[in-house]
Design an enzyme around this catalytic site. Sequence first.
Site, PDB file in Angstrom:
ATOM      1  N   HIS A 153      12.257   0.139  14.720  1.00 58.96           N
ATOM      2  CA  HIS A 153      11.734   0.545  13.417  1.00 58.96           C
ATOM      3  C   HIS A 153      10.238   0.319  13.259  1.00 58.96           C
ATOM      4  CE1 HIS A 153      12.315   0.956   8.901  1.00 58.96           C
ATOM      5  NE2 HIS A 153      13.043   1.929   9.405  1.00 58.96           N
ATOM      6  N   LYS A 155       6.184   0.886  13.343  1.00 60.41           N
ATOM      7  CA  LYS A 155       5.328   2.043  13.061  1.00 60.41           C
ATOM      8  C   LYS A 155       3.884   1.604  13.282  1.00 60.41           C
ATOM      9  CE  LYS A 155       8.595   3.106   9.354  1.00 60.41           C
ATOM     10  NZ  LYS A 155       9.291   1.780   9.422  1.00 60.41           N
ATOM     11  N   ASP A 160      -7.411   2.298  22.303  1.00 58.98           N
ATOM     12  CA  ASP A 160      -8.348   1.662  23.241  1.00 58.98           C
ATOM     13  C   ASP A 160      -8.250   0.139  23.237  1.00 58.98           C
ATOM     14  OD1 ASP A 160      -9.283   4.113  24.070  1.00 58.98           O
ATOM     15  OD2 ASP A 160     -11.010   4.116  22.712  1.00 58.98           O
TER      16      ASP A 160
END
Length: 221
Positions: A153, A155, A160
């Site tokens: 779940h 996100k 870089d």
Amino acid sequence: MGRSSWRLVFAAGAGLALALEALPWLMRWLLAGRRPRREVLFFPSQVTCTEALLQAPGLPPGPSGCPCSLPHSESSLSRLLRALLAARSSLELCLFAFSSPQLGRAVQLLHQRGVRVRVITDCDYMALNGSQIGLLRKAGIQVRHDQDLGYMHHKFAIVDKKVLITGSLNWTTQAIQNNRENVLIMEDTEYVRLFLEEFERIWEEFDPTKYSFFPQKHRGH
């Protein structure tokens, strides 16, 4: 060459040597004085044209790049795209759901530019209609997914290994255009390190060579 000319040459050489010696210190001083990036995006995003960004990364969007009738202005989505397209060496994505065509195109553009892209996602949601995961895999991008009982779940994205992008937003058209969501874009060495460690831990855990052949997966809400 006279004695005075030799003195000038010697002085110029000594000055150049001192300048080169001071250059690393000057760069450190300049970087130390630069404010780290802190940006907060709120959704739903205004619907705007993003073609100029996706066709020519780095150029500001404008009506000359696309004849469509959508506004050619900044939006939360365009700012998120810019943050992603700033990647030069690596991009780690750890996403529950990924079905936004614009964000999918941005990730493929980075892959085409030689940026190392790795994606971790949820195995159930990657199979839904409209998911970008299949297109990313077809383009040659590495993707790993879970095989356990809980949802993957997370996100977040890491650009870089310096910039963290995280928040409540699922990378779906529904969330971008309709939901009340937030995204934080930040340069913070400690936070980036912690999220990168979490990514690497999950990446290793989701190594397909470690999967069971007949996974028993049942999920509830």
